[in-house]
Enzyme design. Structure first.
Site, PDB file in Angstrom:
ATOM      1  N   HIS A  49      -7.738   1.277   1.962  1.00 46.11           N
ATOM      2  CA  HIS A  49      -7.634   0.837   3.356  1.00 46.11           C
ATOM      3  C   HIS A  49      -8.389   1.797   4.300  1.00 46.11           C
ATOM      4  O   HIS A  49      -7.809   2.367   5.226  1.00 46.11           O
ATOM      5  CB  HIS A  49      -6.154   0.726   3.760  1.00 46.11           C
ATOM      6  CG  HIS A  49      -5.931  -0.139   4.972  1.00 46.11           C
ATOM      7  ND1 HIS A  49      -4.805  -0.884   5.151  1.00 46.11           N
ATOM      8  CD2 HIS A  49      -6.702  -0.373   6.074  1.00 46.11           C
ATOM      9  CE1 HIS A  49      -4.863  -1.528   6.299  1.00 46.11           C
ATOM     10  NE2 HIS A  49      -6.021  -1.229   6.879  1.00 46.11           N
ATOM     11  N   GLU A 100       0.848  -1.191   0.000  1.00 47.19           N
ATOM     12  CA  GLU A 100       0.000   0.000   0.000  1.00 47.19           C
ATOM     13  C   GLU A 100       0.882   1.240   0.000  1.00 47.19           C
ATOM     14  O   GLU A 100       1.918   1.254   0.676  1.00 47.19           O
ATOM     15  CB  GLU A 100      -0.898   0.001   1.248  1.00 47.19           C
ATOM     16  CG  GLU A 100      -1.848  -1.200   1.254  1.00 47.19           C
ATOM     17  CD  GLU A 100      -2.749  -1.258   2.487  1.00 47.19           C
ATOM     18  OE1 GLU A 100      -2.630  -0.368   3.364  1.00 47.19           O
ATOM     19  OE2 GLU A 100      -3.560  -2.186   2.575  1.00 47.19           O
TER      20      GLU A 100
HETATM   21  N1  LIG Z   1      -9.586  -2.664   6.651  1.00 49.73           N
HETATM   22  C1  LIG Z   1      -9.393  -2.093   7.808  1.00 49.73           C
HETATM   23  O1  LIG Z   1      -9.300  -0.875   7.907  1.00 49.73           O
HETATM   24  C2  LIG Z   1      -9.317  -2.932   9.024  1.00 49.73           C
HETATM   25  C3  LIG Z   1      -8.813  -4.203   8.968  1.00 49.73           C
HETATM   26  N2  LIG Z   1      -8.744  -4.969  10.102  1.00 49.73           N
HETATM   27  C4  LIG Z   1      -8.215  -6.332   9.986  1.00 49.73           C
HETATM   28  O2  LIG Z   1      -9.244  -7.241  10.355  1.00 49.73           O
HETATM   29  C5  LIG Z   1      -8.674  -8.284  11.125  1.00 49.73           C
HETATM   30  C6  LIG Z   1      -9.720  -8.933  11.982  1.00 49.73           C
HETATM   31  O3  LIG Z   1     -10.123  -8.046  12.974  1.00 49.73           O
HETATM   32  P1  LIG Z   1     -10.962  -8.519  14.255  1.00 49.73           P
HETATM   33  O4  LIG Z   1     -12.251  -9.092  13.864  1.00 49.73           O
HETATM   34  O5  LIG Z   1     -10.986  -7.379  15.189  1.00 49.73           O
HETATM   35  O6  LIG Z   1     -10.004  -9.655  14.824  1.00 49.73           O
HETATM   36  P2  LIG Z   1     -10.330 -10.727  15.936  1.00 49.73           P
HETATM   37  O7  LIG Z   1      -9.023 -11.137  16.479  1.00 49.73           O
HETATM   38  O8  LIG Z   1     -11.388 -10.249  16.848  1.00 49.73           O
HETATM   39  O9  LIG Z   1     -10.931 -11.929  15.084  1.00 49.73           O
HETATM   40  C7  LIG Z   1     -10.202 -12.690  14.176  1.00 49.73           C
HETATM   41  C8  LIG Z   1     -10.830 -14.077  14.078  1.00 49.73           C
HETATM   42  O10 LIG Z   1     -10.128 -14.797  13.080  1.00 49.73           O
HETATM   43  C9  LIG Z   1      -9.988 -16.124  13.530  1.00 49.73           C
HETATM   44  N3  LIG Z   1      -8.887 -16.763  12.810  1.00 49.73           N
HETATM   45  C10 LIG Z   1      -7.565 -16.644  13.019  1.00 49.73           C
HETATM   46  N4  LIG Z   1      -6.884 -17.390  12.149  1.00 49.73           N
HETATM   47  C11 LIG Z   1      -7.798 -18.008  11.372  1.00 49.73           C
HETATM   48  C12 LIG Z   1      -7.702 -18.908  10.291  1.00 49.73           C
HETATM   49  N5  LIG Z   1      -6.531 -19.344   9.835  1.00 49.73           N
HETATM   50  N6  LIG Z   1      -8.857 -19.349   9.729  1.00 49.73           N
HETATM   51  C13 LIG Z   1     -10.058 -18.934  10.201  1.00 49.73           C
HETATM   52  N7  LIG Z   1     -10.195 -18.077  11.224  1.00 49.73           N
HETATM   53  C14 LIG Z   1      -9.084 -17.610  11.805  1.00 49.73           C
HETATM   54  C15 LIG Z   1      -9.746 -15.994  15.014  1.00 49.73           C
HETATM   55  O11 LIG Z   1     -10.007 -17.203  15.698  1.00 49.73           O
HETATM   56  C16 LIG Z   1     -10.704 -14.876  15.370  1.00 49.73           C
HETATM   57  O12 LIG Z   1     -11.968 -15.376  15.760  1.00 49.73           O
HETATM   58  C17 LIG Z   1      -7.558  -7.575  11.921  1.00 49.73           C
HETATM   59  O13 LIG Z   1      -6.560  -8.481  12.319  1.00 49.73           O
HETATM   60  C18 LIG Z   1      -7.034  -6.584  10.919  1.00 49.73           C
HETATM   61  O14 LIG Z   1      -5.990  -7.154  10.193  1.00 49.73           O
HETATM   62  C19 LIG Z   1      -9.187  -4.493  11.298  1.00 49.73           C
HETATM   63  C20 LIG Z   1      -9.698  -3.232  11.402  1.00 49.73           C
HETATM   64  C21 LIG Z   1      -9.763  -2.324  10.283  1.00 49.73           C
HETATM   65  O1  LIG Z   2      -7.219  -1.508  12.581  1.00 45.65           O
HETATM   66  C1  LIG Z   2      -6.642  -2.099  11.654  1.00 45.65           C
HETATM   67  O2  LIG Z   2      -6.057  -3.176  11.794  1.00 45.65           O
HETATM   68  C2  LIG Z   2      -6.658  -1.509  10.324  1.00 45.65           C
HETATM   69  O3  LIG Z   2      -6.324  -2.171   9.368  1.00 45.65           O
HETATM   70  C3  LIG Z   2      -6.953  -0.087  10.195  1.00 45.65           C
HETATM   71  O4  LIG Z   2      -5.730   0.444   9.859  1.00 45.65           O
HETATM   72  P1  LIG Z   2      -5.459   2.003   9.776  1.00 45.65           P
HETATM   73  O5  LIG Z   2      -5.541   2.554  11.166  1.00 45.65           O
HETATM   74  O6  LIG Z   2      -6.509   2.582   8.887  1.00 45.65           O
HETATM   75  O7  LIG Z   2      -4.080   2.079   9.208  1.00 45.65           O
END
Ligand SMILES: NC(=O)C1=CN([C@@H]2O[C@H](COP(=O)(O)OP(=O)(O)OC[C@H]3O[C@@H](n4cnc5c(N)ncnc54)[C@H](O)[C@@H]3O)[C@@H](O)[C@H]2O)C=CC1
Ligand SMILES: O=C(O)C(=O)COP(=O)(O)O
Length: 464
Positions: free
Chosen positions: A342, A319
């Site tokens: 993102h 990115e």
């Molecule tokens: N696009 C964006 O701006 C954002 C992206 N994210 C991404 O989203 C991800 C998930 O966020 P949350 O839901 O808060 O995380 P979380 O930790 O609450 O949930 C992740 C889930 O994935 C499961 N998991 C782990 N490995 C796995 C696998 N190999 N197969 C299936 N399930 C698996 C875990 O058991 C857990 O239940 C973050 O780690 C981050 O990378 C988060 C916030 C913003």
């Molecule tokens: O909360 C996360 O993991 C996100 O991916 C959001 O990322 P950012 O704060 O927008 O760079």
């Protein structure tokens, strides 16, 4: 919060690397703050027993570097403590980062800045890292812990924002809205209903049923969707959702597959040609997790061939570091493909909450040693030292997690009155906090010296 260097409390600290030598000025202690101890009192106490504010030697010397446009709520809270705060709107590349991180005590980043072993080795004074986001894959967590550097994040403050974006994308993809919008901007009127569908009654397949996945489950069900999810751990299905036991089971059933797993060794390249081929003809893929989870060339091929009906992609393996920088991807120009920079967690609500939450965790760790909520570090806290406890100190000792350490510390503190003490371990490191009352300035120096000279020492701080 009382502010700045008028705060009459001090701390002393040192750090050693695993091989032993002292890293001068490391771990939240400003240059020149040798363990010379004098006392001044806080304002007098009347009525309630107030918690004493423990702070480092001179808050104005604590240097904080905030990258990637960390929210103003955090900047204000940290400046309010009297810390020096420098901010950048973008992520820094490795070379610039190495130069900048050298003398900071705390760094705040979002998802883009890579805190690798090499970068952490250049950070001579770093004691704590704040990830102002959910993901912490951008930090070498274990290596940070081995250097006594605690890492905090915001585990769910932007989850709702991501879930809402995904719901919007499901509707947009189902109605080919991205393409229709592009056509209109190009002056083309193209009214079609072929292959455009309601989402009611369709199946959403959620991969990763954590904070975001489960929130999405509730929203999708309320829109009339059937919800399936796949996760590596058994979880309680919300509403009428159903856990499936294999990824294949989900891919072959879902009209919309949406990814919400963290980036780990197991999830990297999780969705490639084989998985995309298992998805139903005309189904959709949404990725708002991490760019490395999906193999982009395979996805582009599935979209261009018409096997998939569309995709929404918010995260990419590479990115751009800053707004205005050029973006390129094989996905550019693919049919019914929504590309966003993102922005899953980028709402006013989420950013403001994250700013408050993570800055408070950093302040608590710097000022009072509390590590509750740290993602790579033993979680330890103690009831506050009261403001009227004049001669009390707090020992914060990060050490190698090997047998015999507690006995050694007990021996050092044997003649003192340990009011309260708690320790915990995580992997190779352990963290002990002990509040000790009735100590003289000379005794503080002795305690500090003896503890920091133990062979298992990683970081010793004394706060009062
Ligand atoms: N696009 C964006 O701006 C954002 C992206 N994210 C991404 O989203 C991800 C998930 O966020 P949350 O839901 O808060 O995380 P979380 O930790 O609450 O949930 C992740 C889930 O994935 C499961 N998991 C782990 N490995 C796995 C696998 N190999 N197969 C299936 N399930 C698996 C875990 O058991 C857990 O239940 C973050 O780690 C981050 O990378 C988060 C916030 C913003
Ligand atoms: O909360 C996360 O993991 C996100 O991916 C959001 O990322 P950012 O704060 O927008 O760079």
């Amino acid at each position: 919060m009382p502010s700045t260097n008028s705060t009459p409390v001090q701390s002393v600290a040192t750090a050693t690397s695993a091989s032993g030598p002292i890293i001068p000025g490391a771990a939240l202690i400003p240059e020149g703050s040798a363990p010379v101890v004098t006392r001044e009192r806080q304002g007098s106490v009347s009525g309630f027993k107030k918690a004493k504010v423990l702070k480092p030697f001179n808050t104005a010397n604590i240097k904080i570097l905030l990258l990637e446009n960390v929210n103003e709520t955090a900047v204000a809270a940290l400046r309010d403590q009297g810390y020096q705060v420098e901010t950048f709107a973008k992520a820094l590349g490795e070379e610039d980062l190495i130069a900048k991180i050298k003398d900071v005590h705390c760094i705040g980043i979002r998802s883009k800045t890579k805190l690798t072993k090499k970068v952490l080795d250049a950070a001579e004074k770093l004691g704590v890292i704040g990830c102002f986001c959910i993901g912490t894959n951008q930090v070498d967590l274990e290596y940070a812990a081995s250097k006594g550097i605690a890492v905090f994040n915001s585990p769910f403050s932007n989850s709702r924002s991501v879930a809402e974006l995904v719901i919007a994308e499901i509707v947009l993809l189902s109605r080919q809205l991205g393409d229709r919008n592009n056509e209109m901007h190009d002056g083309i009127w193209s009214k079609v209903s072929a292959n455009c569908y309601e989402i009611r009654g369709k199946t959403i397949g959620i991969v990763g049923y954590g904070h975001i996945g489960s929130q999405l489950s509730v929203l999708a069900e309320s829109m009339g969707m059937r919800v399936l999810f796949y996760d590596v751990v058994p979880l309680m299905p919300l509403g009428t959702s159903k856990q499936v036991h294999t990824l294949s089971g989900l891919l072959t059933e879902a009209d919309f597959v949406t990814l919400h797993v963290p980036e780990t060794e197991e999830t990297k390249n999780m969705i490639g040609e084989n998985e995309l081929n298992q998805m139903k003809q005309g189904s959709f893929l949404i990725n708002a997790s991490r760019g490395t989870i999906v193999q982009i060339p395979a996805l582009a091929k599935a979209l261009r061939s018409g096997h998939l009906g569309g995709a929404a992609v918010d995260v990419f393996p590479k990115e751009p570091a800053a707004n205005g920088n050029f973006f390129e991807s094989e996905l550019v120009g693919c049919p019914n493909t929504l590309l966003t920079p993102h922005i899953g967690g980028s709402t006013e609500e989420a950013q403001s909450m994250i700013g408050v939450e993570v800055s408070q965790a950093l302040i608590k760790f710097i000022n009072s040693g509390t590590s509750i909520g740290a993602v790579n570090f033993p979680e330890v806290d103690l009831r506050a030292i009261r403001d009227d406890q004049e001669n009390s100190i707090r020992l914060c000792y990060t050490h190698a997690n090997v047998p015999g350490v507690l006995l050694r510390i007990t021996n050092i503190l044997a003649e003192h009155n340990v009011d309260k003490q708690f320790s915990d371990s995580k992997g190779k490191i352990a963290y002990l906090m002990a509040d000790i009352s009735d100590v003289t300035p000379e005794q503080i120096q002795d305690i500090y010296r003896l503890v920091s000279e133990t062979p298992t020492n990683i970081v010793t701080r004394v706060l009062y």
